[in-house]
Design a protein around this motif. Structure first.
Motif, PDB file in Angstrom:
ATOM      1  N   GLU A  60      -9.671 -13.491  31.312  1.00 27.87           N
ATOM      2  CA  GLU A  60      -9.226 -14.880  31.468  1.00 27.87           C
ATOM      3  C   GLU A  60      -7.724 -14.942  31.295  1.00 27.87           C
ATOM      4  O   GLU A  60      -7.126 -14.185  30.527  1.00 27.87           O
ATOM      5  N   LEU A  61      -7.111 -15.869  32.022  1.00 26.89           N
ATOM      6  CA  LEU A  61      -5.662 -16.003  32.056  1.00 26.89           C
ATOM      7  C   LEU A  61      -5.267 -17.454  31.817  1.00 26.89           C
ATOM      8  O   LEU A  61      -6.053 -18.370  32.066  1.00 26.89           O
ATOM      9  N   MET A  62      -4.025 -17.627  31.376  1.00 28.26           N
ATOM     10  CA  MET A  62      -3.389 -18.939  31.379  1.00 28.26           C
ATOM     11  C   MET A  62      -2.142 -18.872  32.246  1.00 28.26           C
ATOM     12  O   MET A  62      -1.377 -17.906  32.171  1.00 28.26           O
ATOM     13  N   VAL A  63      -1.956 -19.884  33.075  1.00 27.94           N
ATOM     14  CA  VAL A  63      -0.763 -19.968  33.905  1.00 27.94           C
ATOM     15  C   VAL A  63      -0.189 -21.373  33.790  1.00 27.94           C
ATOM     16  O   VAL A  63      -0.898 -22.333  33.467  1.00 27.94           O
ATOM     17  N   THR A  64       1.107 -21.473  34.033  1.00 32.99           N
ATOM     18  CA  THR A  64       1.776 -22.767  34.120  1.00 32.99           C
ATOM     19  C   THR A  64       2.331 -22.920  35.524  1.00 32.99           C
ATOM     20  O   THR A  64       2.907 -21.979  36.077  1.00 32.99           O
ATOM     21  N   VAL A  65       2.148 -24.093  36.099  1.00 34.47           N
ATOM     22  CA  VAL A  65       2.644 -24.398  37.441  1.00 34.47           C
ATOM     23  C   VAL A  65       3.765 -25.433  37.324  1.00 34.47           C
ATOM     24  O   VAL A  65       3.597 -26.480  36.685  1.00 34.47           O
ATOM     25  N   PHE A  66       4.913 -25.117  37.917  1.00 36.48           N
ATOM     26  CA  PHE A  66       6.045 -26.045  38.007  1.00 36.48           C
ATOM     27  C   PHE A  66       6.214 -26.414  39.482  1.00 36.48           C
ATOM     28  O   PHE A  66       6.176 -25.531  40.352  1.00 36.48           O
ATOM     29  N   TYR A  67       6.472 -27.691  39.782  1.00 40.55           N
ATOM     30  CA  TYR A  67       6.505 -28.132  41.170  1.00 40.55           C
ATOM     31  C   TYR A  67       7.350 -29.388  41.318  1.00 40.55           C
ATOM     32  O   TYR A  67       7.535 -30.158  40.359  1.00 40.55           O
ATOM     33  N   PRO A  68       7.882 -29.627  42.515  1.00 42.41           N
ATOM     34  CA  PRO A  68       8.587 -30.883  42.770  1.00 42.41           C
ATOM     35  C   PRO A  68       7.612 -32.061  42.683  1.00 42.41           C
ATOM     36  O   PRO A  68       6.532 -32.037  43.278  1.00 42.41           O
ATOM     37  N   ALA A  69       8.000 -33.075  41.928  1.00 39.72           N
ATOM     38  CA  ALA A  69       7.133 -34.227  41.691  1.00 39.72           C
ATOM     39  C   ALA A  69       7.557 -35.411  42.555  1.00 39.72           C
ATOM     40  O   ALA A  69       8.745 -35.591  42.852  1.00 39.72           O
ATOM     41  N   SER A  70       6.590 -36.217  42.938  1.00 44.08           N
ATOM     42  CA  SER A  70       6.910 -37.421  43.708  1.00 44.08           C
ATOM     43  C   SER A  70       7.409 -38.537  42.794  1.00 44.08           C
ATOM     44  O   SER A  70       8.204 -39.387  43.219  1.00 44.08           O
ATOM     45  N   THR A  71       6.961 -38.544  41.549  1.00 45.52           N
ATOM     46  CA  THR A  71       7.474 -39.442  40.521  1.00 45.52           C
ATOM     47  C   THR A  71       7.195 -38.810  39.173  1.00 45.52           C
ATOM     48  O   THR A  71       6.242 -38.034  39.033  1.00 45.52           O
ATOM     49  N   VAL A  72       8.033 -39.125  38.192  1.00 47.99           N
ATOM     50  CA  VAL A  72       7.783 -38.638  36.832  1.00 47.99           C
ATOM     51  C   VAL A  72       7.655 -39.807  35.860  1.00 47.99           C
ATOM     52  O   VAL A  72       7.440 -39.586  34.667  1.00 47.99           O
ATOM     53  N   ARG A  73       7.765 -41.017  36.361  1.00 44.04           N
ATOM     54  CA  ARG A  73       7.718 -42.190  35.491  1.00 44.04           C
ATOM     55  C   ARG A  73       6.351 -42.288  34.810  1.00 44.04           C
ATOM     56  O   ARG A  73       5.305 -42.270  35.479  1.00 44.04           O
ATOM     57  N   GLY A  74       6.371 -42.381  33.492  1.00 48.24           N
ATOM     58  CA  GLY A  74       5.139 -42.513  32.733  1.00 48.24           C
ATOM     59  C   GLY A  74       4.481 -41.199  32.370  1.00 48.24           C
ATOM     60  O   GLY A  74       3.438 -41.207  31.697  1.00 48.24           O
ATOM     61  N   TYR A  75       5.056 -40.089  32.778  1.00 46.04           N
ATOM     62  CA  TYR A  75       4.486 -38.774  32.475  1.00 46.04           C
ATOM     63  C   TYR A  75       5.362 -38.074  31.432  1.00 46.04           C
ATOM     64  O   TYR A  75       6.577 -37.950  31.617  1.00 46.04           O
ATOM     65  N   PRO A  76       4.763 -37.592  30.337  1.00 45.59           N
ATOM     66  CA  PRO A  76       5.573 -37.049  29.231  1.00 45.59           C
ATOM     67  C   PRO A  76       6.233 -35.725  29.590  1.00 45.59           C
ATOM     68  O   PRO A  76       5.710 -34.944  30.396  1.00 45.59           O
ATOM     69  N   VAL A  77       7.373 -35.486  28.961  1.00 45.72           N
ATOM     70  CA  VAL A  77       8.055 -34.206  29.124  1.00 45.72           C
ATOM     71  C   VAL A  77       7.269 -33.128  28.370  1.00 45.72           C
ATOM     72  O   VAL A  77       6.867 -33.325  27.218  1.00 45.72           O
ATOM     73  N   ALA A  78       7.059 -32.001  29.009  1.00 44.06           N
ATOM     74  CA  ALA A  78       6.299 -30.912  28.405  1.00 44.06           C
ATOM     75  C   ALA A  78       7.182 -30.110  27.449  1.00 44.06           C
ATOM     76  O   ALA A  78       8.372 -29.908  27.724  1.00 44.06           O
ATOM     77  N   PRO A  79       6.627 -29.633  26.340  1.00 44.63           N
ATOM     78  CA  PRO A  79       7.383 -28.721  25.480  1.00 44.63           C
ATOM     79  C   PRO A  79       7.409 -27.320  26.089  1.00 44.63           C
ATOM     80  O   PRO A  79       6.535 -26.970  26.897  1.00 44.63           O
ATOM     81  N   GLN A  80       8.389 -26.526  25.690  1.00 41.22           N
ATOM     82  CA  GLN A  80       8.401 -25.132  26.133  1.00 41.22           C
ATOM     83  C   GLN A  80       7.197 -24.383  25.577  1.00 41.22           C
ATOM     84  O   GLN A  80       6.556 -23.602  26.283  1.00 41.22           O
ATOM     85  N   LEU A  81       6.884 -24.594  24.315  1.00 41.60           N
ATOM     86  CA  LEU A  81       5.742 -23.954  23.659  1.00 41.60           C
ATOM     87  C   LEU A  81       4.786 -25.032  23.162  1.00 41.60           C
ATOM     88  O   LEU A  81       5.222 -26.029  22.568  1.00 41.60           O
ATOM     89  N   THR A  82       3.505 -24.840  23.382  1.00 38.69           N
ATOM     90  CA  THR A  82       2.525 -25.738  22.794  1.00 38.69           C
ATOM     91  C   THR A  82       2.535 -25.554  21.273  1.00 38.69           C
ATOM     92  O   THR A  82       2.997 -24.530  20.761  1.00 38.69           O
ATOM     93  N   PRO A  83       2.046 -26.537  20.511  1.00 38.05           N
ATOM     94  CA  PRO A  83       2.113 -26.429  19.048  1.00 38.05           C
ATOM     95  C   PRO A  83       1.480 -25.154  18.479  1.00 38.05           C
ATOM     96  O   PRO A  83       2.087 -24.483  17.633  1.00 38.05           O
ATOM     97  N   ALA A  84       0.299 -24.803  18.937  1.00 37.83           N
ATOM     98  CA  ALA A  84      -0.350 -23.605  18.397  1.00 37.83           C
ATOM     99  C   ALA A  84       0.393 -22.342  18.802  1.00 37.83           C
ATOM    100  O   ALA A  84       0.521 -21.396  18.016  1.00 37.83           O
TER     101      ALA A  84
END
Length: 386
Positions: A60-84
């Motif tokens: 099993e794997l974890m991946v992160t996808v970064f992409y051009p967004a059509s809007t970011v209003r109302g969507y939280p900024v992601a941290p570089q590292l999750t808390p855990a």
């Protein structure tokens, strides 16, 4: 004398208490320079046809996808590292992997990205770039370059390789740390298994992106996907890039999978470890045979040895599709987020100039960050044209 000693002891305790309760440093990631605002999401991918070589379970794997967004209003900024992941990082990475990093004084979980979790993607087919990090390093320390590439109109997928990665957080807060039964840097069999597994991981992720582009949800928990994410993938234009062992992974994946049209190897050796000390290691197939698609070898003047030069020279001997570029006054981890963050640690008094030089070199991030970004971005723009 007793009174003076008592006063000095009290002063020392106050100083220690002040240090212990001082506000920890928050590191910054350099802002992307492209015209697009960014969305991001994480996918949990399970390969039921493979057994994990390190713990014997289903891979099993974890991946992160970064992409051009059509809007970011109302969507939280992601941290570089999750808390855990941040909790595991502060224990493992400065102590066991990168002793140059401070083991206190930094809030590793406070660094924000420039990407917004779950934001809808622009429904425009974009080139897809797959990123593999260095041995034991998490995918998260390649965030700055990934965001830069996405801001200029690419979809970037960063991949962790669980078992040989310092920390990987899965849905539900489950964290897996390193469980390789030995050191792949010195054990030829483990190194070969590690590299083969990484290439298989990369190809498996590409398979799942095919599913995503076809309208299927590849996430193991079937969590909701950002709107239009599948429509943002142009799988006729796929590139791979990576650092150190991830650079070797990208180069070998280019050789093994014709869906990948171009690759960047940032200081990855292109051979297996020798079976006996004093011998030369067997070249990876990509360096032995060459490849008929573009490959960039991107290195520094501070990371050089006989093995490195031999394997890159072998790759360059295949004329036509491979070229080499070099960053001066720099060394190995300048290609990661440490290139921008190590100078911040030095400025905060948390890293010596000597340790900074060991980790990334003395180069100013005002020079190294745009240089690396431009090398990688322009290479893919040239060879995966829109």
């Amino acid at each position: 004398m007793l009174r003076r000693t008592t006063i000095l002891a009290a002063a020392l305790l106050l100083a220690i208490g002040g240090i212990a309760h001082a506000e920890p440093t928050t590191l910054q990631l350099p802002a992307p320079t492209g015209p697009h605002r960014l969305g991001t999401t994480m996918l949990h991918l399970v390969d039921r046809d493979r057994t994990d070589p390190w713990n014997g379970t289903t891979r099993e794997l974890m991946v992160t996808v970064f992409y051009p967004a059509s809007t970011v209003r109302g969507y939280p900024v992601a941290p570089q590292l999750t808390p855990a992941a941040a909790e595991a990082f502060k224990v493992l990475d400065p102590v066991y992997l990168h002793p140059e990093l401070p083991d206190e004084g930094v809030d590793w979980g406070a660094t924000a990205t420039h990407s917004h979790t779950g934001a809808p993607a622009q429904p425009v087919p974009r080139p897809v770039l797959l990123y593999s990090p260095g041995g034991a390093d998490p995918r998260t320390i390649g965030t700055g370059l990934a965001e830069e590439l996405a801001s200029h109109g690419n979809v970037v997928v960063t991949i962790d390789h669980p078992g040989e990665t310092s920390e990987v957080e899965f849905p539900g807060g489950r964290v897996r740390t390193i469980d390789v039964p030995g050191d792949p840097r010195t054990d030829p069999e483990l190194f070969r298994t590690m590299l083969d597994t990484r290439v298989d991981d990369t190809r498996f992720v590409l398979d799942r992106l095919v599913d995503l582009a076809a309208g299927r949800n590849p996430d193991a928990e079937a969590r909701a996907l950002p709107e239009n994410l599948g429509r943002a993938l142009d799988l006729r234009r796929v590139g791979a890039y990576g650092h150190s062992a991830g650079g070797a992974t990208a180069a070998e994946a280019l050789y093994e999978d014709r869906r990948i049209g171009a690759a960047v190897n940032m200081e990855g050796y292109l051979d297996y470890l020798p079976e006996q000390p004093g011998q030369e290691g067997e070249l990876l197939p990509v360096a032995r045979d060459g490849v008929d698609r573009p490959l960039l070898l991107l290195g520094t003047d501070g990371f050089r040895d006989e093995r490195f030069e031999r394997t890159w020279a072998a790759m360059l001997a295949h004329r036509g599709c491979t070229r080499r570029e070099q960053l001066d006054n720099a060394t190995h981890w300048v290609f990661t987020d440490y290139g921008a963050q190590a100078p911040q640690l030095q400025d905060a008094g948390l890293m010596s100039a000597e340790d900074r030089a060991k980790l990334v070199g003395a180069i100013d991030p005002a020079e190294s960050v745009p240089a690396i970004r431009n090398h990688v971005r322009m290479f893919f723009a040239r060879h995966l044209p829109r």
